[in-house]
Enzyme design. Structure first.
Site, short mmCIF file in Angstrom:
data_model
loop_
_atom_site.label_atom_id
_atom_site.label_comp_id
_atom_site.label_asym_id
_atom_site.label_seq_id
_atom_site.Cartn_x
_atom_site.Cartn_y
_atom_site.Cartn_z
N SER A 20 41.84 -6.10 35.64
CA SER A 20 41.57 -5.16 34.93
C SER A 20 41.45 -6.15 33.64
O SER A 20 42.28 -6.79 33.30
CB SER A 20 42.19 -4.13 34.35
N ASP A 58 43.60 3.86 38.09
CA ASP A 58 43.69 3.24 37.13
C ASP A 58 45.47 3.49 36.47
O ASP A 58 45.48 4.43 35.66
CB ASP A 58 42.52 3.14 36.34
N MET A 89 42.95 8.54 36.16
CA MET A 89 44.31 7.87 35.62
C MET A 89 45.44 8.60 35.26
O MET A 89 45.70 9.49 35.40
CB MET A 89 43.82 8.45 33.79
N GLY A 142 49.14 1.38 35.80
CA GLY A 142 50.46 1.08 36.29
C GLY A 142 50.89 1.33 37.91
O GLY A 142 51.60 1.30 39.00
N MET A 158 36.14 3.98 26.94
CA MET A 158 37.55 5.42 27.07
C MET A 158 37.00 4.92 25.73
O MET A 158 37.35 4.51 24.19
CB MET A 158 38.38 4.37 26.58
N GLY A 183 45.05 3.46 26.87
CA GLY A 183 45.19 2.61 25.70
C GLY A 183 45.73 1.82 25.64
O GLY A 183 45.26 1.22 25.30
N HIS A 238 36.98 -5.18 36.43
CA HIS A 238 37.03 -4.00 36.11
C HIS A 238 37.59 -4.00 34.79
O HIS A 238 38.00 -4.99 33.89
CB HIS A 238 37.94 -2.74 36.26
N HIS A 260 34.46 1.51 32.27
CA HIS A 260 35.53 2.27 31.77
C HIS A 260 35.30 2.37 30.69
O HIS A 260 35.48 1.59 30.10
CB HIS A 260 36.97 2.09 32.44
N MET A 278 37.36 0.16 25.11
CA MET A 278 37.91 1.02 23.88
C MET A 278 37.31 1.17 22.33
O MET A 278 38.07 0.14 22.26
CB MET A 278 39.97 0.98 24.04
N ASP A 292 37.61 -2.74 30.58
CA ASP A 292 38.45 -1.33 29.53
C ASP A 292 37.64 -1.49 28.47
O ASP A 292 38.76 -2.38 27.08
CB ASP A 292 39.97 -1.10 29.23
C1 DX5 Z 1 44.49 2.08 31.37
C2 DX5 Z 1 43.58 0.95 30.61
C3 DX5 Z 1 43.37 -0.17 32.96
C4 DX5 Z 1 44.75 -0.94 31.96
C5 DX5 Z 1 45.61 -0.64 34.16
O1 DX5 Z 1 44.64 2.32 29.51
O2 DX5 Z 1 42.31 1.91 31.49
O3 DX5 Z 1 43.10 -0.16 32.88
O4 DX5 Z 1 44.24 -2.09 31.79
O5 DX5 Z 1 46.59 -2.23 33.21
P1 DX5 Z 1 48.21 -1.51 33.98
O6 DX5 Z 1 47.71 -1.60 35.75
O7 DX5 Z 1 48.91 -3.02 33.49
O8 DX5 Z 1 48.80 -0.46 34.09
ZN ZN Z 2 40.79 1.86 32.93
#
Ligand code: DX5
Ligand code: ZN
Length: 221
Positions: A9, A176, A138, A178, A69, A143, A34, A67, A38, A36
């Site tokens: 990511s 996605d 998720m 953790g 969001m 976030g 990936h 992705h 937001m 993200d």
């Molecule tokens: C969370 C994102 C993830 C995030 C993952 O809101 O959608 O893609 O960047 O980061 P890690 O792998 O550190 O949880």
């Molecule tokens: Zn993501």
């Protein structure tokens, strides 16, 4: 060929060295990048937008796994497709006409993905499951990068894997949030086959090369 894909990511990378981070991700053998997106509305954080996606596209051949969001994603599908997104994934929570949104993403020449927040039940996907190219589960509340994996989501992945199998769907099942060398095998075991990693990829002591290697070697396939 790999039996599962790794999608680092990009928001967890060092933006001051973006092109180098992407080149290192590519040579580490990552499968997708990936991204993200937001908006500070659907989720509290603001990250990257289409200009950033377009810049990344110019320096990599890796498929861009976008992705969204964001509230009202329908308004931005074309702009992300033009920016170079290969996959566009939308949240069920943001799509009043989910089926139409998925059809629209495909008509733009992209793979269509659907995702859901931890509190949204798997049944929210039923309408589109037969036609999506990708389902993203998720395993944190979206976030931020760096949050703790929610083990309750293992059962949800298993439930969705069973539904996809019943439909004889070849859709990717992506997770996605953790994901680390410890949590990846738990999700792999119940049928996930694409793993997003922010911190575990880019914040590894040996950089993204070490991060991708540790994730890859966490299961024997
Ligand atoms: C969370 C994102 C993830 C995030 C993952 O809101 O959608 O893609 O960047 O980061 P890690 O792998 O550190 O949880
Ligand atoms: Zn993501």
């Amino acid at each position: 060929m790999n039996k599962f894909l790794i999608a680092p990511s990009i928001i967890a990378s060092d933006f001051t060295r973006l092109a180098d981070e992407i080149a290192a991700t590519e040579s580490a053998g990552a499968d997708w990048l990936h991204m993200d997106v937001m908006d500070g509305h659907f989720v509290p954080t603001i990250t990257i937008g289409p200009l950033f996606v377009e810049a990344c596209k110019r320096v990599t051949k890796l498929p861009l796994d976008v992705h969204l969001m964001i509230s009202n994603p329908d308004q931005y599908l074309e702009v992300f497709a033009k920016a170079g997104a290969n996959n566009i994934t939308v949240h069920v929570e943001t799509c009043p006409n989910l089926l139409e949104t998925i059809v629209k993403i495909k008509s733009l020449g992209c793979k269509a993905g659907v995702t859901l927040n931890p509190l949204t039940p798997a049944s929210a996907l039923d309408e589109v499951l037969p036609i999506v190219d990708l389902v993203l589960v998720m395993s944190v509340t979206p976030g931020y990068s760096g949050q703790a994996f929610m083990p309750e989501m293992i059962g949800k992945v298993e439930e969705i894997r069973n539904k996809l199998n019943a439909l004889r769907s070849q859709a990717w099942l992506e997770v996605d949030g953790g994901i680390t060398a410890d949590t990846l095998p738990l999700m792999y075991k119940v049928g996930a086959n694409v793993f997003v990693a922010g911190n575990a990829a880019f914040k590894h002591p040996q950089g993204v090369a070490g991060g991708v290697r540790a994730l890859r070697e966490s299961v024997r396939v």
